[in-house]
Design an enzyme around this catalytic site. Structure first.
Site, short mmCIF file in Angstrom:
data_model
loop_
_atom_site.label_atom_id
_atom_site.label_comp_id
_atom_site.label_asym_id
_atom_site.label_seq_id
_atom_site.Cartn_x
_atom_site.Cartn_y
_atom_site.Cartn_z
N HIS A 24 -1.30 0.05 -9.92
CA HIS A 24 -1.84 -0.90 -8.95
C HIS A 24 -2.35 -2.17 -9.65
CE1 HIS A 24 -3.82 -1.26 -4.71
NE2 HIS A 24 -3.55 -2.46 -5.21
N ARG A 56 0.87 -1.18 0.00
CA ARG A 56 0.00 0.00 0.00
C ARG A 56 0.90 1.22 0.00
NH1 ARG A 56 -3.32 -2.98 -1.46
NH2 ARG A 56 -5.35 -3.48 -0.57
N GLU A 91 -4.13 7.35 -5.37
CA GLU A 91 -4.35 6.55 -6.58
C GLU A 91 -5.69 6.96 -7.19
OE1 GLU A 91 -3.94 2.37 -5.69
OE2 GLU A 91 -1.99 2.67 -4.76
C1 8YV Z 1 -6.79 -4.52 -5.47
C2 8YV Z 1 -5.24 -5.42 -3.74
O1 8YV Z 1 -6.56 -3.37 -4.80
O2 8YV Z 1 -6.11 -7.45 -2.97
C3 8YV Z 1 -5.64 -6.36 -2.67
O3 8YV Z 1 -5.49 -6.04 -1.49
O4 8YV Z 1 -4.48 -4.55 -3.53
C4 8YV Z 1 -5.80 -5.58 -5.11
O5 8YV Z 1 -5.92 -6.81 -5.55
C5 8YV Z 1 -8.22 -4.55 -5.74
O6 8YV Z 1 -8.91 -4.15 -4.59
C6 8YV Z 1 -8.85 -5.69 -6.35
O7 8YV Z 1 -10.17 -5.47 -6.66
#
Ligand code: 8YV
Length: 321
Positions: A281, A233, A262
Protein backbone atom coordinates in the site's frame (compact mmCIF):
# COMPACT_ATOMS: atom_id res chain seq x y z
CA UNK A 1 -7.49 26.13 24.20
CA UNK A 2 -8.96 23.58 21.79
CA UNK A 3 -7.88 19.97 22.03
CA UNK A 4 -6.85 17.79 19.07
CA UNK A 5 -6.27 14.02 19.11
CA UNK A 6 -3.65 12.72 16.68
CA UNK A 7 -3.72 8.97 15.98
CA UNK A 8 -0.85 8.99 13.54
CA UNK A 9 2.58 10.45 14.16
CA UNK A 10 3.04 13.75 12.39
CA UNK A 11 6.10 15.46 10.91
CA UNK A 12 7.64 17.85 13.45
CA UNK A 13 6.75 21.04 11.56
CA UNK A 14 3.15 19.87 11.07
CA UNK A 15 2.85 19.04 14.77
CA UNK A 16 4.31 22.50 15.54
CA UNK A 17 1.72 24.13 13.30
CA UNK A 18 -1.12 22.30 15.07
CA UNK A 19 0.31 23.19 18.48
CA UNK A 20 0.07 26.88 17.58
CA UNK A 21 -3.69 26.40 17.39
CA UNK A 22 -4.54 23.71 19.91
CA UNK A 23 -3.30 21.31 22.52
CA UNK A 24 -2.31 18.13 20.68
CA UNK A 25 -2.71 14.75 22.35
CA UNK A 26 -0.90 11.91 20.55
CA UNK A 27 -2.50 8.51 21.01
CA UNK A 28 -1.60 4.99 20.02
CA UNK A 29 -4.65 3.78 18.06
CA UNK A 30 -3.90 0.14 18.89
CA UNK A 31 -4.80 0.95 22.51
CA UNK A 32 -8.54 1.23 21.98
CA UNK A 33 -9.78 2.50 25.35
CA UNK A 34 -7.34 5.42 25.82
CA UNK A 35 -7.97 6.37 22.16
CA UNK A 36 -11.74 6.49 22.68
CA UNK A 37 -11.31 8.40 25.95
CA UNK A 38 -9.15 10.98 24.17
CA UNK A 39 -11.78 11.41 21.42
CA UNK A 40 -14.40 12.05 24.12
CA UNK A 41 -12.37 14.95 25.37
CA UNK A 42 -11.40 16.51 22.03
CA UNK A 43 -12.60 19.20 19.64
CA UNK A 44 -10.86 17.69 16.64
CA UNK A 45 -8.95 14.65 15.45
CA UNK A 46 -6.35 13.87 12.82
CA UNK A 47 -4.95 10.55 11.61
CA UNK A 48 -5.17 7.79 9.02
CA UNK A 49 -5.42 4.08 8.42
CA UNK A 50 -7.65 3.30 11.41
CA UNK A 51 -11.37 2.53 11.38
CA UNK A 52 -13.34 5.12 13.34
CA UNK A 53 -16.68 3.53 14.21
CA UNK A 54 -19.84 5.27 15.47
CA UNK A 55 -19.38 3.43 18.80
CA UNK A 56 -15.99 5.11 19.26
CA UNK A 57 -17.66 8.52 19.00
CA UNK A 58 -20.40 7.91 21.59
CA UNK A 59 -20.08 10.66 24.16
CA UNK A 60 -17.64 12.70 22.04
CA UNK A 61 -19.96 15.66 22.28
CA UNK A 62 -17.26 18.33 21.82
CA UNK A 63 -15.95 16.81 18.62
CA UNK A 64 -16.47 19.18 15.69
CA UNK A 65 -14.05 17.97 13.02
CA UNK A 66 -12.05 14.93 11.94
CA UNK A 67 -9.30 15.20 9.36
CA UNK A 68 -8.01 12.14 7.56
CA UNK A 69 -4.50 12.10 6.09
CA UNK A 70 -5.75 10.33 2.99
CA UNK A 71 -8.02 10.90 0.03
CA UNK A 72 -10.02 7.74 0.80
CA UNK A 73 -12.49 7.97 3.67
CA UNK A 74 -13.84 4.43 3.81
CA UNK A 75 -12.53 4.21 7.41
CA UNK A 76 -15.39 6.51 8.48
CA UNK A 77 -19.18 6.23 8.63
CA UNK A 78 -19.83 9.52 6.84
CA UNK A 79 -23.60 9.57 7.44
CA UNK A 80 -23.04 9.02 11.13
CA UNK A 81 -20.53 11.89 11.27
CA UNK A 82 -22.99 14.16 9.49
CA UNK A 83 -25.74 13.24 11.97
CA UNK A 84 -23.38 14.13 14.79
CA UNK A 85 -22.49 17.45 13.13
CA UNK A 86 -18.84 16.45 12.72
CA UNK A 87 -17.04 17.77 9.63
CA UNK A 88 -14.87 15.20 7.85
CA UNK A 89 -11.98 16.58 5.78
CA UNK A 90 -9.60 14.66 3.48
CA UNK A 91 -6.55 15.30 1.29
CA UNK A 92 -7.29 14.94 -2.41
CA UNK A 93 -5.05 16.66 -5.00
CA UNK A 94 -1.76 16.57 -3.09
CA UNK A 95 -1.41 12.81 -3.63
CA UNK A 96 -2.73 12.52 -7.17
CA UNK A 97 0.55 12.43 -9.06
CA UNK A 98 2.51 10.15 -6.74
CA UNK A 99 -0.38 7.68 -6.62
CA UNK A 100 -0.61 7.68 -10.43
CA UNK A 101 3.14 6.95 -10.45
CA UNK A 102 2.51 3.91 -8.26
CA UNK A 103 -0.15 2.70 -10.70
CA UNK A 104 2.28 3.07 -13.58
CA UNK A 105 5.03 1.33 -11.64
CA UNK A 106 2.69 -1.65 -11.30
CA UNK A 107 1.77 -1.58 -14.99
CA UNK A 108 5.40 -1.59 -16.08
CA UNK A 109 6.54 -4.03 -13.40
CA UNK A 110 3.86 -6.56 -14.40
CA UNK A 111 4.21 -6.17 -18.16
CA UNK A 112 8.02 -6.29 -18.17
CA UNK A 113 8.27 -8.75 -15.25
CA UNK A 114 10.58 -6.37 -13.39
CA UNK A 115 10.25 -7.90 -9.92
CA UNK A 116 10.31 -11.51 -11.08
CA UNK A 117 13.38 -10.99 -13.29
CA UNK A 118 15.24 -8.87 -10.73
CA UNK A 119 14.76 -11.76 -8.28
CA UNK A 120 15.97 -14.16 -10.99
CA UNK A 121 19.17 -12.14 -11.49
CA UNK A 122 19.70 -11.90 -7.73
CA UNK A 123 19.31 -15.67 -7.46
CA UNK A 124 22.22 -16.11 -9.89
CA UNK A 125 20.03 -17.48 -12.71
CA UNK A 126 21.33 -15.11 -15.43
CA UNK A 127 23.93 -17.40 -16.93
CA UNK A 128 23.46 -16.88 -20.70
CA UNK A 129 21.78 -14.12 -22.65
CA UNK A 130 18.05 -14.08 -22.11
CA UNK A 131 15.47 -15.54 -24.48
CA UNK A 132 11.68 -15.73 -24.91
CA UNK A 133 11.33 -17.29 -21.46
CA UNK A 134 12.21 -13.90 -20.00
CA UNK A 135 10.31 -11.69 -22.46
CA UNK A 136 7.47 -9.52 -21.27
CA UNK A 137 4.62 -7.63 -22.92
CA UNK A 138 4.60 -4.17 -24.49
CA UNK A 139 2.88 -1.37 -22.66
CA UNK A 140 3.11 1.35 -25.31
CA UNK A 141 0.32 1.36 -27.86
CA UNK A 142 -1.90 -0.98 -25.82
CA UNK A 143 -5.36 -0.29 -24.42
CA UNK A 144 -5.78 0.78 -20.83
CA UNK A 145 -9.18 0.65 -19.15
CA UNK A 146 -9.54 2.97 -16.20
CA UNK A 147 -12.43 2.16 -13.90
CA UNK A 148 -13.18 5.52 -12.26
CA UNK A 149 -11.76 8.56 -14.02
CA UNK A 150 -11.48 11.04 -11.18
CA UNK A 151 -8.33 12.86 -10.15
CA UNK A 152 -6.00 9.87 -9.90
CA UNK A 153 -7.62 8.09 -12.86
CA UNK A 154 -7.09 11.27 -14.89
CA UNK A 155 -3.41 11.40 -13.96
CA UNK A 156 -3.06 7.73 -14.99
CA UNK A 157 -4.80 8.53 -18.30
CA UNK A 158 -2.34 11.38 -18.95
CA UNK A 159 0.66 9.11 -18.41
CA UNK A 160 -0.91 6.40 -20.56
CA UNK A 161 -1.93 8.61 -23.51
CA UNK A 162 0.86 11.17 -23.62
CA UNK A 163 3.72 9.08 -22.27
CA UNK A 164 2.93 5.62 -23.65
CA UNK A 165 0.71 6.32 -26.64
CA UNK A 166 -2.01 4.07 -25.20
CA UNK A 167 -5.70 4.01 -26.08
CA UNK A 168 -7.69 5.02 -23.02
CA UNK A 169 -11.10 3.59 -22.17
CA UNK A 170 -12.89 4.56 -18.98
CA UNK A 171 -16.00 4.19 -16.89
CA UNK A 172 -17.17 6.93 -14.59
CA UNK A 173 -20.44 8.19 -13.14
CA UNK A 174 -20.13 11.29 -15.32
CA UNK A 175 -18.21 12.01 -18.51
CA UNK A 176 -14.73 13.45 -18.08
CA UNK A 177 -14.60 15.87 -21.04
CA UNK A 178 -11.12 17.09 -20.20
CA UNK A 179 -9.71 13.55 -20.40
CA UNK A 180 -11.69 12.90 -23.57
CA UNK A 181 -10.23 15.98 -25.26
CA UNK A 182 -6.69 15.86 -23.92
CA UNK A 183 -6.08 12.09 -23.91
CA UNK A 184 -8.63 10.75 -26.39
CA UNK A 185 -10.26 8.84 -23.51
CA UNK A 186 -13.47 7.05 -24.49
CA UNK A 187 -16.25 6.41 -21.97
CA UNK A 188 -17.69 2.89 -22.26
CA UNK A 189 -19.71 0.41 -20.21
CA UNK A 190 -17.72 -1.73 -17.77
CA UNK A 191 -18.38 -4.85 -19.90
CA UNK A 192 -16.76 -3.23 -22.95
CA UNK A 193 -13.85 -1.91 -20.91
CA UNK A 194 -13.15 -5.36 -19.48
CA UNK A 195 -13.40 -7.06 -22.87
CA UNK A 196 -11.14 -4.59 -24.70
CA UNK A 197 -8.44 -3.60 -22.23
CA UNK A 198 -4.92 -4.96 -21.97
CA UNK A 199 -4.55 -3.25 -18.59
CA UNK A 200 -7.54 -2.76 -16.30
CA UNK A 201 -6.87 -0.17 -13.57
CA UNK A 202 -9.24 0.27 -10.66
CA UNK A 203 -9.40 3.87 -9.48
CA UNK A 204 -12.71 3.94 -7.64
CA UNK A 205 -13.29 4.74 -3.98
CA UNK A 206 -14.59 1.88 -1.85
CA UNK A 207 -18.36 2.23 -1.39
CA UNK A 208 -21.17 -0.34 -1.11
CA UNK A 209 -21.52 -0.05 -4.92
CA UNK A 210 -17.85 -0.72 -5.67
CA UNK A 211 -17.31 -3.56 -3.17
CA UNK A 212 -16.39 -6.67 -5.20
CA UNK A 213 -16.92 -4.72 -8.42
CA UNK A 214 -14.49 -7.19 -9.98
CA UNK A 215 -15.48 -10.78 -9.26
CA UNK A 216 -15.25 -14.13 -11.03
CA UNK A 217 -17.60 -13.13 -13.90
CA UNK A 218 -15.75 -9.86 -14.57
CA UNK A 219 -12.38 -11.61 -14.53
CA UNK A 220 -13.70 -14.18 -17.00
CA UNK A 221 -14.78 -11.39 -19.32
CA UNK A 222 -11.26 -9.93 -19.47
CA UNK A 223 -8.67 -10.89 -22.09
CA UNK A 224 -6.52 -13.87 -21.19
CA UNK A 225 -3.52 -11.58 -21.77
CA UNK A 226 -4.90 -8.81 -19.52
CA UNK A 227 -3.26 -7.45 -16.40
CA UNK A 228 -5.37 -6.15 -13.50
CA UNK A 229 -3.98 -3.21 -11.55
CA UNK A 230 -5.49 -2.29 -8.19
CA UNK A 231 -4.20 0.66 -6.19
CA UNK A 232 -7.63 1.72 -4.91
CA UNK A 233 -8.92 -0.48 -2.10
CA UNK A 234 -8.57 -4.24 -1.76
CA UNK A 235 -12.28 -4.89 -1.36
CA UNK A 236 -13.12 -3.53 -4.83
CA UNK A 237 -11.93 -6.96 -6.00
CA UNK A 238 -13.15 -10.36 -4.85
CA UNK A 239 -9.67 -11.52 -3.83
CA UNK A 240 -10.54 -15.25 -3.75
CA UNK A 241 -11.88 -15.00 -7.32
CA UNK A 242 -8.75 -13.11 -8.37
CA UNK A 243 -6.47 -15.79 -6.90
CA UNK A 244 -8.42 -18.43 -8.81
CA UNK A 245 -8.24 -16.42 -12.06
CA UNK A 246 -4.49 -15.92 -11.71
CA UNK A 247 -3.97 -19.60 -10.92
CA UNK A 248 -5.87 -20.96 -13.88
CA UNK A 249 -4.80 -18.41 -16.49
CA UNK A 250 -8.12 -16.58 -16.79
CA UNK A 251 -6.03 -13.39 -16.80
CA UNK A 252 -2.30 -12.93 -17.30
CA UNK A 253 -1.28 -11.13 -14.13
CA UNK A 254 -2.01 -8.57 -11.45
CA UNK A 255 -0.29 -5.59 -9.91
CA UNK A 256 -1.68 -4.98 -6.45
CA UNK A 257 -1.01 -2.22 -3.94
CA UNK A 258 -4.08 -2.98 -1.83
CA UNK A 259 -5.58 -6.14 -0.37
CA UNK A 260 -8.54 -7.50 1.53
CA UNK A 261 -6.43 -7.73 4.65
CA UNK A 262 -3.53 -5.32 5.16
CA UNK A 263 -0.76 -6.05 5.94
CA UNK A 264 -1.10 -8.93 3.46
CA UNK A 265 -0.83 -12.20 5.43
CA UNK A 266 2.47 -13.97 4.75
CA UNK A 267 0.62 -17.13 3.68
CA UNK A 268 -1.43 -15.37 0.98
CA UNK A 269 -1.33 -17.42 -2.25
CA UNK A 270 -0.73 -14.13 -4.07
CA UNK A 271 2.82 -14.08 -2.69
CA UNK A 272 3.84 -17.29 -4.40
CA UNK A 273 2.60 -16.31 -7.86
CA UNK A 274 5.24 -15.08 -10.29
CA UNK A 275 2.57 -13.19 -12.27
CA UNK A 276 1.70 -11.00 -9.28
CA UNK A 277 3.46 -7.86 -8.11
CA UNK A 278 2.38 -7.08 -4.56
CA UNK A 279 3.24 -3.77 -2.90
CA UNK A 280 2.61 -2.72 0.73
CA UNK A 281 0.00 0.00 0.00
CA UNK A 282 2.56 2.56 -1.15
CA UNK A 283 0.11 4.57 -3.34
CA UNK A 284 1.01 8.01 -1.99
CA UNK A 285 4.05 6.97 0.02
CA UNK A 286 6.85 9.34 -0.96
CA UNK A 287 8.53 11.64 1.55
CA UNK A 288 7.30 14.70 -0.32
CA UNK A 289 3.70 13.58 -0.75
CA UNK A 290 3.21 12.18 2.74
CA UNK A 291 4.51 15.46 4.15
CA UNK A 292 2.17 17.45 1.91
CA UNK A 293 -0.75 15.22 2.99
CA UNK A 294 -0.02 15.66 6.71
CA UNK A 295 0.25 19.45 6.31
CA UNK A 296 -2.89 19.59 4.17
CA UNK A 297 -4.81 17.53 6.77
CA UNK A 298 -3.55 19.75 9.62
CA UNK A 299 -4.58 22.91 7.76
CA UNK A 300 -7.97 21.35 6.98
CA UNK A 301 -8.49 20.56 10.66
CA UNK A 302 -7.53 24.01 11.94
CA UNK A 303 -9.79 25.68 9.37
CA UNK A 304 -12.66 23.27 10.10
CA UNK A 305 -12.42 24.03 13.82
CA UNK A 306 -12.43 27.75 12.99
CA UNK A 307 -15.45 27.28 10.75
CA UNK A 308 -13.54 28.60 7.72
CA UNK A 309 -12.87 25.40 5.76
CA UNK A 310 -14.38 25.59 2.27
CA UNK A 311 -12.55 22.82 0.35
CA UNK A 312 -11.59 19.18 1.00
CA UNK A 313 -14.84 18.57 2.91
CA UNK A 314 -16.29 15.08 2.53
CA UNK A 315 -19.69 15.74 4.14
CA UNK A 316 -20.69 19.20 2.96
CA UNK A 317 -24.25 18.62 4.27
CA UNK A 318 -22.93 19.04 7.77
CA UNK A 319 -22.36 22.75 7.12
CA UNK A 320 -26.07 23.21 6.42
CA UNK A 321 -26.96 21.86 9.86
C1 8YV B 1 -3.03 5.78 2.65
C2 8YV B 1 -4.55 6.15 0.73
O1 8YV B 1 -3.86 4.74 2.86
O2 8YV B 1 -5.03 8.43 0.59
C3 8YV B 1 -5.48 7.29 0.60
O3 8YV B 1 -6.69 7.08 0.48
O4 8YV B 1 -4.87 5.06 0.38
C4 8YV B 1 -3.20 6.36 1.29
O5 8YV B 1 -2.58 7.46 0.92
C5 8YV B 1 -2.80 6.38 3.96
O6 8YV B 1 -4.02 6.46 4.64
C6 8YV B 1 -2.04 7.60 4.11
O7 8YV B 1 -1.81 7.92 5.42
Amino acid sequence: MKKIVAWKSLPEDVLGYLQQHAQVVQVDPSRHDPFVAALRDADGGIGASVKITPAMLEGASRLKALSTISVGYDQFDVDDLTRRGIVLAHTPDVLTESTADTVFSLILACARRVVELADWVRAGQWRTSIGPAQFGLDVQGKTIGIVGLGRIGGAVARRAALGFNMNVLYTNRSANRQAEQAYGARRVELAELLAQSDFVCLQVPLTPETRHLIGAAELRSMKKSAILINASRGATVDEAALIEALRNGTIHGAGLDVFNTEPLPADSPLLSMPNVVALPHIGSATHETRHAMALNAAENLVAALDGTLTTNIVNRDVLAK
